[in-house]
Enzyme design. Structure first.
Site, PDB file in Angstrom:
ATOM      1  N   TYR A   1       0.804  -1.229   0.000  1.00 34.74           N
ATOM      2  CA  TYR A   1       0.000   0.000   0.000  1.00 34.74           C
ATOM      3  C   TYR A   1       0.834   1.275   0.000  1.00 34.74           C
ATOM      4  CZ  TYR A   1      -3.549  -3.430   1.188  1.00 34.74           C
ATOM      5  OH  TYR A   1      -4.377  -4.527   1.169  1.00 34.74           O
TER       6      TYR A   1
ATOM      7  N   ASN B   1     -13.054   4.712  -0.903  1.00 37.39           N
ATOM      8  CA  ASN B   1     -12.196   3.530  -0.883  1.00 37.39           C
ATOM      9  C   ASN B   1     -12.800   2.612   0.181  1.00 37.39           C
ATOM     10  OD1 ASN B   1     -10.335   1.517  -0.594  1.00 37.39           O
ATOM     11  ND2 ASN B   1      -8.553   2.879  -0.615  1.00 37.39           N
TER      12      ASN B   1
ATOM     13  N   HIS C   1      -9.121   2.538  -5.322  1.00 42.49           N
ATOM     14  CA  HIS C   1      -8.248   1.610  -4.593  1.00 42.49           C
ATOM     15  C   HIS C   1      -6.809   2.012  -4.862  1.00 42.49           C
ATOM     16  CE1 HIS C   1     -11.503  -1.127  -3.598  1.00 42.49           C
ATOM     17  NE2 HIS C   1     -11.957  -0.903  -4.821  1.00 42.49           N
ATOM     18  N   ILE C   2      -6.018   2.031  -3.818  1.00 43.22           N
ATOM     19  CA  ILE C   2      -4.604   2.400  -3.951  1.00 43.22           C
ATOM     20  C   ILE C   2      -3.858   1.345  -4.762  1.00 43.22           C
ATOM     21  CG2 ILE C   2      -2.482   2.670  -2.598  1.00 43.22           C
ATOM     22  CD1 ILE C   2      -4.406   3.837  -0.387  1.00 43.22           C
ATOM     23  N   SER C   3      -4.111   0.072  -4.437  1.00 40.86           N
ATOM     24  CA  SER C   3      -3.439  -1.021  -5.138  1.00 40.86           C
ATOM     25  C   SER C   3      -4.294  -1.456  -6.333  1.00 40.86           C
ATOM     26  CB  SER C   3      -3.237  -2.197  -4.178  1.00 40.86           C
ATOM     27  OG  SER C   3      -4.502  -2.678  -3.730  1.00 40.86           O
TER      28      SER C   3
HETATM   29  O1  CA2 Z   1      -5.775  -0.809  -2.449  1.00 44.68           O
HETATM   30  C1  CA2 Z   1      -6.717  -0.391  -1.749  1.00 44.68           C
HETATM   31  O2  CA2 Z   1      -6.938   0.795  -1.596  1.00 44.68           O
HETATM   32  C2  CA2 Z   1      -7.595  -1.401  -1.022  1.00 44.68           C
HETATM   33  O3  CA2 Z   1      -8.926  -0.911  -0.975  1.00 44.68           O
HETATM   34  C3  CA2 Z   1      -7.037  -1.540   0.386  1.00 44.68           C
HETATM   35  C4  CA2 Z   1      -7.729  -2.633   1.199  1.00 44.68           C
HETATM   36  C5  CA2 Z   1      -7.736  -3.956   0.450  1.00 44.68           C
HETATM   37  O4  CA2 Z   1      -8.532  -4.892   1.159  1.00 44.68           O
HETATM   38  C6  CA2 Z   1      -8.288  -3.786  -0.939  1.00 44.68           C
HETATM   39  O5  CA2 Z   1      -8.143  -5.015  -1.613  1.00 44.68           O
HETATM   40  C7  CA2 Z   1      -7.574  -2.722  -1.729  1.00 44.68           C
HETATM   41  C8  CA2 Z   1      -7.027  -2.893   2.519  1.00 44.68           C
HETATM   42  C9  CA2 Z   1      -6.785  -1.686   3.319  1.00 44.68           C
HETATM   43  C10 CA2 Z   1      -5.942  -2.090   4.478  1.00 44.68           C
HETATM   44  O6  CA2 Z   1      -4.922  -1.157   4.609  1.00 44.68           O
HETATM   45  C11 CA2 Z   1      -3.847  -1.515   5.316  1.00 44.68           C
HETATM   46  C12 CA2 Z   1      -2.820  -0.605   5.304  1.00 44.68           C
HETATM   47  C13 CA2 Z   1      -1.692  -0.895   5.974  1.00 44.68           C
HETATM   48  C14 CA2 Z   1      -1.572  -2.084   6.680  1.00 44.68           C
HETATM   49  C15 CA2 Z   1      -2.610  -2.985   6.711  1.00 44.68           C
HETATM   50  C16 CA2 Z   1      -3.773  -2.697   6.009  1.00 44.68           C
END
Ligand code: CA2
Length: 149
Positions: A23, A74, A100-102
Site C-alpha cells: 500500500y 475507498n 483503490h490504492i493497489s
Molecule cells: O488498495 C486499496 O486501496 C484497497 O482498498 C485496500 C484494502 C484492500 O482490502 C483492498 O483489496 C484494496 C485494505 C486496506 C488495508 O490497509 C492496510 C494498510 C496498511 C496495513 C494494513 C492494512
C-alpha cells in the site's frame, strides 16, 4: 461550490505504517492533505472520513444525500462483502467514484471482485494515493462539462 465526501474504509488508518510493499509509504493524513490541496486548486469543498465500522460508513453515505454532490470512496475490505454499502450508494443521487490504492485485479482472488463497482460511475485502482487526486480532477471535469453543455 460543489461538495465531495471522501470516505475510507477499515484499516486504511494504518496506511504508511504497515505493509508499505503493498500500500506504499504515504499515510492517510498525507492523502487527506493532497486532497485538500487539489480541492483548493479546483474550487471544491471536501470532507474526509475514515471508519473501521460498516454501519458508520453506511450512515456517512446516507448523510451525503444532504451534505455532498459526489462521493469518492475507498471501501477497503468492505469492497468485497458489503451489500449494505451498495444499497446506501444506490440511494445517493450524485456521482460516486471508487478508488483503490493497489491494483485489486492483480491481487489474490479474495481481493479481486468488488461488489461495490457495479453501483458507481467509475473505478480508479492501482495508481497509489494519486487515485484520490485523479478522482477529484475527474469530478471537476464532469461538472465543468455539465455547465457548458
Ligand atoms: O488498495 C486499496 O486501496 C484497497 O482498498 C485496500 C484494502 C484492500 O482490502 C483492498 O483489496 C484494496 C485494505 C486496506 C488495508 O490497509 C492496510 C494498510 C496498511 C496495513 C494494513 C492494512
Amino acid at each position: 461550490m460543489n461538495r465531495v465526501m471522501i470516505l475510507n474504509g477499515p484499516n486504511l488508518n494504518l496506511l504508511g505504517v504497515r505493509e508499505p510493499d503493498i500500500y506504499g509509504a504515504t499515510t492517510l493524513d498525507e492523502i487527506k492533505q493532497n486532497c485538500e490541496r487539489e480541492a483548493n486548486k479546483l474550487g471544491l469543498a471536501i470532507s474526509f472520513h475514515q471508519s473501521n465500522h460498516e454501519g458508520e460508513l453506511v450512515d456517512l453515505i446516507q448523510a451525503a444525500r444532504q451534505d455532498a454532490d459526489a462521493i469518492i470512496i475507498n471501501p477497503a475490505g468492505y469492497s468485497f462483502t458489503s451489500i449494505a454499502m451498495v444499497d446506501a450508494i444506490k440511494a445517493f443521487d450524485g456521482v460516486v467514484i471508487e478508488v483503490h490504492i493497489s491494483n485489486i485485479h492483480a491481487r489474490d482472488e479474495h481481493h479481486r471482485h468488488s461488489v461495490i463497482s457495479h453501483a458507481v460511475r467509475g473505478v480508479i485502482c492501482g495508481l497509489g494515493p494519486y487515485g484520490y487526486v485523479a478522482a477529484l480532477s475527474a469530478l471537476s471535469e464532469m461538472w465543468k462539462e455539465a455547465k457548458t453543455a
